[in-house]
Design an enzyme around this catalytic site. Structure first.
Site, PDB file in Angstrom:
ATOM      1  N   ASP A 172       0.783  -1.270   0.104  1.00  0.00           N
ATOM      2  CA  ASP A 172       0.006   0.120   0.161  1.00  0.00           C
ATOM      3  C   ASP A 172       0.921   1.357  -0.039  1.00  0.00           C
ATOM      4  O   ASP A 172       1.710   1.237   0.604  1.00  0.00           O
ATOM      5  CB  ASP A 172      -0.858   0.072   1.210  1.00  0.00           C
ATOM      6  CG  ASP A 172      -1.983   0.952   1.100  1.00  0.00           C
ATOM      7  OD1 ASP A 172      -3.211   0.740   0.462  1.00  0.00           O
ATOM      8  OD2 ASP A 172      -1.554   2.154   1.736  1.00  0.00           O
ATOM      9  N   ASN A 180      -2.014  12.881  -4.026  1.00  0.00           N
ATOM     10  CA  ASN A 180      -3.015  13.072  -4.990  1.00  0.00           C
ATOM     11  C   ASN A 180      -3.595  14.640  -5.011  1.00  0.00           C
ATOM     12  O   ASN A 180      -3.547  15.389  -5.622  1.00  0.00           O
ATOM     13  CB  ASN A 180      -4.385  12.303  -5.050  1.00  0.00           C
ATOM     14  CG  ASN A 180      -4.165  11.346  -6.230  1.00  0.00           C
ATOM     15  OD1 ASN A 180      -3.474  11.352  -7.102  1.00  0.00           O
ATOM     16  ND2 ASN A 180      -4.725  10.174  -5.994  1.00  0.00           N
ATOM     17  N   HIS A 185      -4.407  14.629  -9.872  1.00  0.00           N
ATOM     18  CA  HIS A 185      -4.601  13.031 -10.198  1.00  0.00           C
ATOM     19  C   HIS A 185      -3.741  12.645 -11.443  1.00  0.00           C
ATOM     20  O   HIS A 185      -3.526  11.525 -11.396  1.00  0.00           O
ATOM     21  CB  HIS A 185      -6.024  13.167 -10.540  1.00  0.00           C
ATOM     22  CG  HIS A 185      -6.934  13.203  -9.127  1.00  0.00           C
ATOM     23  ND1 HIS A 185      -6.996  12.304  -8.289  1.00  0.00           N
ATOM     24  CD2 HIS A 185      -7.738  14.143  -8.713  1.00  0.00           C
ATOM     25  CE1 HIS A 185      -7.829  12.505  -7.285  1.00  0.00           C
ATOM     26  NE2 HIS A 185      -8.298  13.817  -7.519  1.00  0.00           N
ATOM     27  N   ASP A 189      -1.570   9.349 -11.209  1.00  0.00           N
ATOM     28  CA  ASP A 189      -1.708   8.180 -12.253  1.00  0.00           C
ATOM     29  C   ASP A 189      -0.232   7.719 -12.630  1.00  0.00           C
ATOM     30  O   ASP A 189       0.117   6.625 -12.563  1.00  0.00           O
ATOM     31  CB  ASP A 189      -2.418   8.435 -13.244  1.00  0.00           C
ATOM     32  CG  ASP A 189      -3.780   8.195 -12.875  1.00  0.00           C
ATOM     33  OD1 ASP A 189      -4.424   8.150 -12.113  1.00  0.00           O
ATOM     34  OD2 ASP A 189      -4.737   8.916 -13.889  1.00  0.00           O
ATOM     35  N   GLU A 216      -4.587   2.444  -4.731  1.00  0.00           N
ATOM     36  CA  GLU A 216      -3.110   2.430  -4.211  1.00  0.00           C
ATOM     37  C   GLU A 216      -2.679   1.319  -3.663  1.00  0.00           C
ATOM     38  O   GLU A 216      -1.609   1.114  -3.111  1.00  0.00           O
ATOM     39  CB  GLU A 216      -2.795   3.703  -3.537  1.00  0.00           C
ATOM     40  CG  GLU A 216      -3.290   3.627  -1.830  1.00  0.00           C
ATOM     41  CD  GLU A 216      -4.553   4.260  -1.541  1.00  0.00           C
ATOM     42  OE1 GLU A 216      -4.632   4.811  -0.539  1.00  0.00           O
ATOM     43  OE2 GLU A 216      -5.394   4.224  -2.452  1.00  0.00           O
TER      44      GLU A 216
END
Length: 306
Positions: A172, A180, A185, A189, A216
């Site tokens: 994680d 983010n 965003h 990505d 994530e």
């Protein structure tokens, strides 16, 4: 360059093999076998697009061999075309019931053989491509949750059947929401893609499966791996992030991107009296991940299934 599909011909008659190979060789890669053991080895190794299989041979029965192909995960999807002088409807029906996609009657008609092999090879490649798309996370290119569940279920079955070790990692990204929020965003990505590359690089055995489970969170399945091996892979992942030090100014503990890893392990020396479930191993890996987060992130924790 044009794609030349692979065709495996299994027949005890060398003259028939030569005839079919001559008909198909300009459009396909040809492999041959004259006995069942070699035929099965070739099917597993070559992963052909089509298998041409004789029905009646002195040493083995083509119908029984087809049943063996369809019972093995490595070969069950490969299209089988029976080639036989037996033209009774009952024989053809039996072939189709066993999972064959076609049935060609001897003497072989060259245009018919070419057309049917070409058609089934093309359909098989299209099916594989569609299955690959359905099993792939579109952003990272890793296996998706659906594929993870499929592989995980299969590996748990192997553990229960053969008493093997198995390890899984739940990885994680630490403080990903703040990443983010701060970077946007689009950068988020890009971050997920970078993490996927690191995981693919560090869990690099052909039998390992690396997946994006969602958001994530990533999963790594390590077949036939004990605690020591799983810990080695997890530390490699963490060392890679330490070495790269990808900027994350909003991270609570560090100024770079880190991950927390929960490791769940089945070791047959300590486990298990009852049949193991997928949920049980996932739960211990999740519990280990929770401890890693609670203890400050950027760390790994291990838990055994007992």
């Amino acid at each position: 360059m044009p794609y030349f599909s692979k065709v495996l011909i299994i027949d005890d008659d060398v003259a028939t093999i030569r005839l079919m190979a001559d008909i198909l060789q300009n459009d396909h890669q040809i492999a041959v076998a004259t006995d069942p053991e070699e035929g099965f080895r070739q099917a597993v190794k070559q992963q052909p697009d089509v298998i041409l299989l004789d029905v009646v041979m002195p040493e083995f029965d083509g119908f029984s061999f087809c049943r063996k192909l369809k019972a093995d995960d490595r070969t069950r999807k490969i299209p089988v075309i029976f080639v036989s002088a037996l033209d009774a409807v009952e024989e053809q029906a039996r072939g189709f019931e066993l999972g064959a996609v076609d049935y060609i009657i001897k003497p072989i008609d060259a245009p018919v053989l070419k057309a049917r092999v070409r058609t089934h090879a093309r359909l098989y490649r299209q099916t594989i491509q569609l299955e690959s798309l359905a099993a792939t996370d579109p952003l990272t290119g890793l296996s998706n949750r659906r594929k993870f569940n499929e592989v995980f279920g299969r590996e748990i079955e192997r553990v229960n059947r053969n008493k093997l070790n198995l390890a899984m990692l739940v990885v994680d990204i630490d403080d990903f929401k703040s990443y983010n929020d701060h970077y946007g965003h689009g950068r988020g990505d890009d971050c997920l893609v970078q993490v996927a590359r690191i995981l693919r690089k560090t869990a690099g055995r052909g039998v390992d499966t690396v997946s994006r489970l969602g958001g994530e969170e990533f999963g790594v399945i390590l077949p036939e791996t004990d605690m020591e091996g799983a810990q080695l892979v997890a530390r490699r992942i963490m060392n890679e992030f330490t070495s790269l030090q990808l900027e994350h100014v909003m991270a609570r503990e560090h100024g770079y991107l880190t991950v927390s890893i929960g490791v769940g392990v089945i070791e047959q020396s300590t486990c298990c009296a009852t049949k193991i479930s997928e949920r049980a191993l996932m739960d211990v890996a999740d519990a280990a991940l929770y401890r890693a987060k609670e203890k400050g992130r950027n760390r790994l924790e291990i838990e055994f299934l007992t």
